[in-house]
Design an enzyme around this catalytic site. Structure first.
Site, short mmCIF file in Angstrom:
data_model
loop_
_atom_site.label_atom_id
_atom_site.label_comp_id
_atom_site.label_asym_id
_atom_site.label_seq_id
_atom_site.Cartn_x
_atom_site.Cartn_y
_atom_site.Cartn_z
N ILE A 128 -5.84 -8.02 11.31
CA ILE A 128 -5.17 -7.76 12.59
C ILE A 128 -6.07 -6.97 13.52
CG2 ILE A 128 -3.16 -6.69 13.68
CD1 ILE A 128 -1.64 -7.19 11.05
N ASN B 68 0.84 -1.19 0.00
CA ASN B 68 0.00 0.00 0.00
C ASN B 68 0.87 1.24 0.00
OD1 ASN B 68 -2.52 -1.28 0.06
ND2 ASN B 68 -2.40 -1.58 2.27
N LYS C 200 12.90 -15.17 -9.48
CA LYS C 200 12.25 -14.08 -10.20
C LYS C 200 11.46 -14.62 -11.38
CE LYS C 200 13.19 -9.84 -12.78
NZ LYS C 200 14.23 -8.93 -13.31
#
Length: 397
Positions: free
Chosen positions: A306, A208, A286
């Site tokens: 949470i 975020n 990767k």
């Protein structure tokens, strides 16, 4: 700030021991009396004479020194201080503390004391990340030991990562915060901050857009009111504040575990921008383009909630505060979130790109509680933090 305070400084054996000499100097300048105790390993890095000269006090070194026992036994030495500080706290010292061992002067002092203990760990990054060290750390925190650092950076051994001793200034700030008198003195407050990084492969992740600035400011404001702050932070752009117990994490799972390990607390503020989803079976190598134009297939799973877990758990703090970062119908979504999660307050804010709030220096929040919605004017994030800290102090009074 520290006038009249007596510190027992236990210096562990590590290259960072030289910083303890600067800590002695700064603590004395702040008005404290510092009594140094050196481990045998510490004497390989700093001399008793240098510690004694800076402290203007006798240095204690040997558990079986008959002169020391006649003048001031180790039991009395361990209890005559207002705070015991271990800096640097090596992996060996932390292990002895966690296991309850007492086979030298330092470990005996720590076992015999009824005084609050603060440690500043310092060691090689691999030693810090070793499961045994992390288990010992969790035990010590559960025993009420305050932990400062370690910082991340380049090591004397050439490796890079967490394990560096916090700067003497940061340790001194934590000591001053310990003695600070305020409306939250004696209270323990948990704060989460920053984003979480959920790996896709070793070089890519989901995150975020959070700088961690608001959570950091809240932790500092609570500290300034006298609270003992446990600060659980993801990989934020903003450095953690000094004088708080820092728990660094990467993923939502790690953040939940760190939060649960930091409980119980009197209040908890969940300011972190936790990623809602994680990639199932993240690639170990990767992911490469194959030239076909086809997108890789990724499977997602929801991350643990949470805020809801703590709000509805058996170790629930008496006050739980969440954040709701929304882009539309802010108040409606935040009000529904408070009811759904089971927290006491929600601070709702509009993080649409046009507001400049996400990653900016200001915030505009609405405090939503059982009493309704209270809109706060747009202000700097430090001002929001100070206002929230004051409200938390009122609620816990």
């Amino acid at each position: 700030m520290l006038a009249g305070k007596r510190l027992l400084l236990i210096i562990g054996g590590g290259i960072a021991a030289y910083k303890a000499l600067d800590l002695i100097r700064q603590a004395r300048r702040a008005g404290a009396t510092v009594t140094p105790a050196l481990t045998r390993a510490a004497e390989e890095f700093v001399t008793p004479l240098s510690a004694s000269a800076l402290a203007a006090e006798k240095v204690y070194r040997d558990l079986f020194d008959l002169t020391d026992e006649a003048e001031m036994g180790h039991i009395e030495l361990s209890r005559s201080a207002d705070l015991v500080v271990v800096a640097p706290a090596t992996a060996d010292l932390m292990g002895k503390m966690a296991a309850g061992l007492a086979n030298d002067l330092a470990s005996t002092l720590l076992m015999a004391t009824d005084t609050p203990v603060m440690i500043a760990p310092a060691m090689n990054v691999r030693m810090w990340e070793h499961p045994a060290t992390q288990r010992n750390l969790a035990i010590l925190r559960g025993d009420g030991v305050t932990v400062i650092g370690p910082d991340a950076g380049e090591m004397a051994c050439g490796e890079f990562g967490p394990g560096r001793l916090s700067a003497p200034e940061a340790i001194l700030a934590a000591i001053e915060a310990h003695f600070a008198e305020g409306p939250l003195t004696g209270r323990h407050v948990l704060v989460t901050s920053g984003p979480t990084h959920e790996p896709i492969d070793p070089v890519r992740y989901i995150a975020n857009r959070s700088s961690g600035a608001q959570g950091t400011a809240i932790a500092a404001a609570l500290r300034d009111l006298g609270a003992r702050v446990s600060f659980v932070t993801g990989p934020a752009d903003v450095a953690p504040p000094s004088g708080v117990n820092v728990h660094r994490v990467e993923t939502a799972d790690q953040m939940l575990h760190a939060v649960e390990a930091a409980l119980p607390a009197d209040a908890a503020v969940f300011a972190a921008a936790v990623a809602d989803w994680r990639v199932v079976d993240a690639a170990r190598s990767k992911i490469k383009k194959d030239g076909s134009g086809a997108l890789p297939s990724l499977s997602f799973a929801e991350n643990p909630d949470i805020l809801a877990t703590v709000s509805q758990g058996t170790a629930r703090p008496s006050l739980v505060v969440g954040f709701a970062a929304e882009t539309d119908d802010v108040i409606a979504h935040a009000t529904a979130k408070r009811a759904r999660k089971g927290c006491d307050w929600i601070l709702a804010n509009d993080v649409s790109p046009s507001t400049g709030i996400m990653g900016g220096s200001e915030n505009a929040v609405t405090l939503i509680s059982e009493a309704g919605a209270e809109e706060w004017p747009r202000m700097g994030k430090e001002a929001v933090a100070a206002r929230l800290a004051a409200r938390i102090a009122e609620a816990l009074a």
